[in-house]
Design a protein around this motif. Structure first.
Motif, PDB file in Angstrom:
ATOM      1  N   ALA A 220      22.186 -86.536 -76.823  1.00 30.34           N
ATOM      2  CA  ALA A 220      22.030 -87.900 -76.302  1.00 30.34           C
ATOM      3  C   ALA A 220      23.189 -88.784 -76.764  1.00 30.34           C
ATOM      4  CB  ALA A 220      20.696 -88.485 -76.753  1.00 30.34           C
ATOM      5  N   LEU A 221      23.580 -88.651 -78.031  1.00 33.97           N
ATOM      6  CA  LEU A 221      24.701 -89.447 -78.516  1.00 33.97           C
ATOM      7  C   LEU A 221      26.000 -89.027 -77.844  1.00 33.97           C
ATOM      8  CD1 LEU A 221      25.713 -91.666 -80.370  1.00 33.97           C
ATOM      9  CD2 LEU A 221      25.992 -89.953 -82.175  1.00 33.97           C
ATOM     10  N   ASN A 222      26.147 -87.732 -77.581  1.00 33.44           N
ATOM     11  CA  ASN A 222      27.341 -87.250 -76.889  1.00 33.44           C
ATOM     12  C   ASN A 222      27.441 -87.868 -75.495  1.00 33.44           C
ATOM     13  OD1 ASN A 222      29.683 -85.568 -76.630  1.00 33.44           O
ATOM     14  ND2 ASN A 222      28.480 -84.146 -75.397  1.00 33.44           N
ATOM     15  N   GLU A 223      26.307 -87.984 -74.807  1.00 38.51           N
ATOM     16  CA  GLU A 223      26.304 -88.620 -73.495  1.00 38.51           C
ATOM     17  C   GLU A 223      26.701 -90.087 -73.594  1.00 38.51           C
ATOM     18  OE1 GLU A 223      25.712 -87.513 -70.283  1.00 38.51           O
ATOM     19  OE2 GLU A 223      26.030 -85.570 -71.246  1.00 38.51           O
ATOM     20  N   THR A 224      26.256 -90.744 -74.657  1.00 40.32           N
ATOM     21  CA  THR A 224      26.584 -92.158 -74.843  1.00 40.32           C
ATOM     22  C   THR A 224      28.076 -92.354 -75.095  1.00 40.32           C
ATOM     23  OG1 THR A 224      24.392 -92.643 -75.724  1.00 40.32           O
ATOM     24  CG2 THR A 224      26.150 -94.174 -76.311  1.00 40.32           C
ATOM     25  N   LEU A 225      28.664 -91.466 -75.902  1.00 42.18           N
ATOM     26  CA  LEU A 225      30.083 -91.604 -76.245  1.00 42.18           C
ATOM     27  C   LEU A 225      30.996 -91.190 -75.098  1.00 42.18           C
ATOM     28  CD1 LEU A 225      30.081 -90.235 -79.917  1.00 42.18           C
ATOM     29  CD2 LEU A 225      30.018 -92.615 -79.153  1.00 42.18           C
ATOM     30  N   GLY A 226      30.525 -90.254 -74.258  1.00 45.57           N
ATOM     31  CA  GLY A 226      31.332 -89.818 -73.126  1.00 45.57           C
ATOM     32  C   GLY A 226      32.287 -88.689 -73.503  1.00 45.57           C
ATOM     33  N   PRO A 227      32.998 -88.151 -72.511  1.00 46.09           N
ATOM     34  CA  PRO A 227      33.877 -87.007 -72.761  1.00 46.09           C
ATOM     35  C   PRO A 227      35.097 -87.374 -73.602  1.00 46.09           C
ATOM     36  CG  PRO A 227      34.152 -87.796 -70.508  1.00 46.09           C
ATOM     37  CD  PRO A 227      32.998 -88.563 -71.092  1.00 46.09           C
ATOM     38  N   TRP A 228      35.568 -86.398 -74.349  1.00 48.88           N
ATOM     39  CA  TRP A 228      36.801 -86.494 -75.129  1.00 48.88           C
ATOM     40  C   TRP A 228      36.776 -87.654 -76.133  1.00 48.88           C
ATOM     41  CZ3 TRP A 228      38.139 -87.022 -69.579  1.00 48.88           C
ATOM     42  CH2 TRP A 228      38.127 -85.793 -68.930  1.00 48.88           C
ATOM     43  N   ALA A 229      35.615 -87.877 -76.749  1.00 49.03           N
ATOM     44  CA  ALA A 229      35.517 -88.987 -77.703  1.00 49.03           C
ATOM     45  C   ALA A 229      36.433 -88.774 -78.905  1.00 49.03           C
ATOM     46  CB  ALA A 229      34.072 -89.152 -78.170  1.00 49.03           C
ATOM     47  N   MET A 230      36.591 -87.526 -79.315  1.00 46.02           N
ATOM     48  CA  MET A 230      37.467 -87.193 -80.441  1.00 46.02           C
ATOM     49  C   MET A 230      38.718 -86.531 -79.891  1.00 46.02           C
ATOM     50  SD  MET A 230      36.435 -84.985 -83.805  1.00 46.02           S
ATOM     51  CE  MET A 230      37.575 -84.699 -85.159  1.00 46.02           C
ATOM     52  N   SER A 231      39.885 -86.987 -80.287  1.00 49.11           N
ATOM     53  CA  SER A 231      41.137 -86.506 -79.710  1.00 49.11           C
ATOM     54  C   SER A 231      41.408 -85.048 -80.079  1.00 49.11           C
ATOM     55  CB  SER A 231      42.306 -87.371 -80.183  1.00 49.11           C
ATOM     56  OG  SER A 231      42.622 -87.082 -81.537  1.00 49.11           O
ATOM     57  N   GLY A 232      42.225 -84.397 -79.259  1.00 48.73           N
ATOM     58  CA  GLY A 232      42.612 -83.014 -79.524  1.00 48.73           C
ATOM     59  C   GLY A 232      43.326 -82.838 -80.845  1.00 48.73           C
ATOM     60  N   PRO A 233      44.344 -83.669 -81.166  1.00 49.82           N
ATOM     61  CA  PRO A 233      44.988 -83.540 -82.471  1.00 49.82           C
ATOM     62  C   PRO A 233      44.017 -83.745 -83.637  1.00 49.82           C
ATOM     63  CG  PRO A 233      46.404 -84.763 -80.987  1.00 49.82           C
ATOM     64  CD  PRO A 233      45.099 -84.574 -80.271  1.00 49.82           C
ATOM     65  N   ALA A 234      43.091 -84.684 -83.503  1.00 51.93           N
ATOM     66  CA  ALA A 234      42.108 -84.893 -84.566  1.00 51.93           C
ATOM     67  C   ALA A 234      41.227 -83.666 -84.736  1.00 51.93           C
ATOM     68  CB  ALA A 234      41.258 -86.127 -84.268  1.00 51.93           C
ATOM     69  N   ARG A 235      40.814 -83.050 -83.647  1.00 52.52           N
ATOM     70  CA  ARG A 235      40.000 -81.838 -83.736  1.00 52.52           C
ATOM     71  C   ARG A 235      40.788 -80.702 -84.372  1.00 52.52           C
ATOM     72  NH1 ARG A 235      35.156 -82.016 -80.629  1.00 52.52           N
ATOM     73  NH2 ARG A 235      35.013 -79.736 -80.830  1.00 52.52           N
ATOM     74  N   ALA A 236      42.064 -80.587 -84.033  1.00 51.32           N
ATOM     75  CA  ALA A 236      42.882 -79.518 -84.600  1.00 51.32           C
ATOM     76  C   ALA A 236      43.046 -79.688 -86.108  1.00 51.32           C
ATOM     77  CB  ALA A 236      44.244 -79.489 -83.911  1.00 51.32           C
ATOM     78  N   VAL A 237      43.338 -80.907 -86.547  1.00 51.66           N
ATOM     79  CA  VAL A 237      43.495 -81.171 -87.979  1.00 51.66           C
ATOM     80  C   VAL A 237      42.168 -80.959 -88.701  1.00 51.66           C
ATOM     81  CG1 VAL A 237      43.994 -82.952 -89.694  1.00 51.66           C
ATOM     82  CG2 VAL A 237      45.459 -82.716 -87.679  1.00 51.66           C
ATOM     83  N   ALA A 238      41.082 -81.453 -88.130  1.00 51.59           N
ATOM     84  CA  ALA A 238      39.772 -81.300 -88.759  1.00 51.59           C
ATOM     85  C   ALA A 238      39.414 -79.836 -88.936  1.00 51.59           C
ATOM     86  CB  ALA A 238      38.709 -82.013 -87.930  1.00 51.59           C
ATOM     87  N   ALA A 239      39.684 -79.008 -87.933  1.00 52.58           N
ATOM     88  CA  ALA A 239      39.362 -77.584 -88.030  1.00 52.58           C
ATOM     89  C   ALA A 239      40.123 -76.921 -89.176  1.00 52.58           C
ATOM     90  CB  ALA A 239      39.667 -76.889 -86.705  1.00 52.58           C
ATOM     91  N   LEU A 240      41.405 -77.221 -89.289  1.00 51.79           N
ATOM     92  CA  LEU A 240      42.200 -76.631 -90.355  1.00 51.79           C
ATOM     93  C   LEU A 240      41.713 -77.090 -91.731  1.00 51.79           C
ATOM     94  CD1 LEU A 240      45.737 -77.057 -88.722  1.00 51.79           C
ATOM     95  CD2 LEU A 240      44.524 -74.887 -89.099  1.00 51.79           C
ATOM     96  N   ALA A 241      41.394 -78.364 -91.847  1.00 47.25           N
ATOM     97  CA  ALA A 241      40.947 -78.897 -93.135  1.00 47.25           C
ATOM     98  C   ALA A 241      39.591 -78.325 -93.535  1.00 47.25           C
ATOM     99  CB  ALA A 241      40.890 -80.426 -93.068  1.00 47.25           C
ATOM    100  N   LEU A 242      38.652 -78.257 -92.592  1.00 44.89           N
ATOM    101  CA  LEU A 242      37.324 -77.745 -92.914  1.00 44.89           C
ATOM    102  C   LEU A 242      37.350 -76.275 -93.295  1.00 44.89           C
ATOM    103  CD1 LEU A 242      35.137 -79.454 -90.153  1.00 44.89           C
ATOM    104  CD2 LEU A 242      35.368 -80.102 -92.552  1.00 44.89           C
ATOM    105  N   ALA A 243      38.310 -75.525 -92.774  1.00 42.48           N
ATOM    106  CA  ALA A 243      38.410 -74.106 -93.095  1.00 42.48           C
ATOM    107  C   ALA A 243      39.087 -73.845 -94.440  1.00 42.48           C
ATOM    108  CB  ALA A 243      39.190 -73.382 -91.984  1.00 42.48           C
ATOM    109  N   ASP A 244      39.735 -74.850 -95.010  1.00 37.21           N
ATOM    110  CA  ASP A 244      40.512 -74.670 -96.244  1.00 37.21           C
ATOM    111  C   ASP A 244      39.607 -74.855 -97.466  1.00 37.21           C
ATOM    112  OD1 ASP A 244      42.398 -74.505 -98.227  1.00 37.21           O
ATOM    113  OD2 ASP A 244      43.795 -75.937 -97.308  1.00 37.21           O
TER     114      ASP A 244
END
Length: 336
Positions: A220-244
């Motif tokens: 429901a919150l995803n529908e409220t925020l709409g598509p692509w709420a989090m940028s691609g570069p932010a997702r890429a950095v977050a993935a690397l950081a969370l895996a470290d």
């Protein structure tokens, strides 16, 4: 100083530079509680900047593992936890919501703006309020006081709220230890946990956070925020950081040592801690305004509060910054 003597959320170096007549590059900003030794961001692949964000990139699975949430929990990556704080109130019919006071002011503001009645809570009121309100917000550890509530007490409140269709929202923006998080219980009805990469990872600029909770509510919150709420570069950095995980373990040790050092430094200058996290120390003092102004005239920015009068000091980074804070506090002992 004027009534707006501190930036509402910390930061605001440019405004401070204008107010106190010191250029922005001169300032030591201790007002935000952001890790001064953040995760080292590498260069990103060029196509990250050209492609639209892809929601099936595995980031939500990494976030669940990092937070310790079960695979059955919903997980929505956010452009900062502020996105959830602003939008969640609109997903409930107007009711009564308890928020901590002192506490992060955006919670009360956003629930009130959405038509809810907001009541202030302190830790000892948790059991009673869990029987009375429609939703309850707790910040764990609390910002700015550093106060903690026992996990068992929060889980009991969750059960009481959920029995009436209520929510317990736990904002863990300043928490990094998975052994202290409520994320492992996010499969339970009515429990919503907010996690952030801005503070402990030192990645506030990418605006990355997560909502963990019931899958339907995350949708429901995803529908409220709409598509692509989090940028691609932010997702890429977050993935690397969370895996470290190695960096995360080292970071926890480093922050604990730095916080102990900061607490000792402040105590030497008659500013004992009333509370803390590993990212800041909270000191109550009737001279909060005078001390903040004294430091600002030396281009050191701290977070200040009026009710009760208090200061919140974030961690210095380099040794020169530690020496600079110590010297500034020593310059005028009559303040204390």
């Amino acid at each position: 100083m004027s009534a707006d003597w501190f930036a509402e959320h910390g930061g605001g170096v440019r405004a401070a530079a204008d107010r106190w007549g010191r250029p922005p590059e001169d300032w030591l900003d201790l007002s935000t509680g952001i890790n001064p030794h953040g995760w080292p961001v590498p260069a990103l692949a060029p196509d990250v900047w050209r492609r639209l964000p892809e929601p099936d990139d595995g980031l939500e699975d990494l976030a669940r593992a990092w937070a310790g949430a079960p695979a059955t929990a919903g997980c929505l990556m956010l452009p900062g936890t502020q996105a959830a704080i602003q939008s969640l109130p609109g997903l409930r019919a107007p009711g009564t919501v308890a928020v901590p006071y002192p506490g992060y002011g955006e919670h009360a503001r956003r629930w009130r703006d959405a038509g809810h009645t907001v009541v202030a809570m302190s830790a000892h009121r948790l059991p009673a309020l869990a029987e009375q309100v429609d939703a309850l917000v707790w910040v764990q550890p609390n910002n700015p006081t550093g106060e903690w509530l026992p996990r068992a007490a929060l889980l009991d409140a969750r059960q009481r709220l959920a029995a009436r269709g209520g929510w317990l929202i736990v904002d863990e923006a300043f928490l990094d230890d998975p052994d202290l998080s409520l994320a492992p219980y996010c499969g339970e009805p009515g429990l919503l946990v907010l996690r952030s990469l801005g503070k402990t990872f030192g990645l506030a600029g990418i605006r990355a956070g997560a909502l963990l909770g019931p899958p339907a509510l995350c949708l429901a919150l995803n529908e409220t925020l709409g598509p692509w709420a989090m940028s691609g570069p932010a997702r890429a950095v977050a993935a690397l950081a969370l895996a470290d995980q190695a960096w995360q373990r080292h970071n926890r040790r480093r922050l604990a040592i730095s916080r102990e050092r900061l607490q000792a430094l402040l105590e030497r200058h008659r500013l004992p801690a009333a509370g803390h996290t590993d990212l800041f120390v909270y000191c109550r003092t009737p001279r909060a305004r005078r001390i903040a102004d004294h430091l600002a005239r030396r281009a050191i920015l701290v977070r200040g509060f009026d009710d009760p009068p208090a200061l919140r000091f974030g961690l210095p980074g380099e040794e020169s910054e530690w020496r600079r804070l110590e010297q500034a506090l020593a310059d005028s002992p009559s303040l204390y």
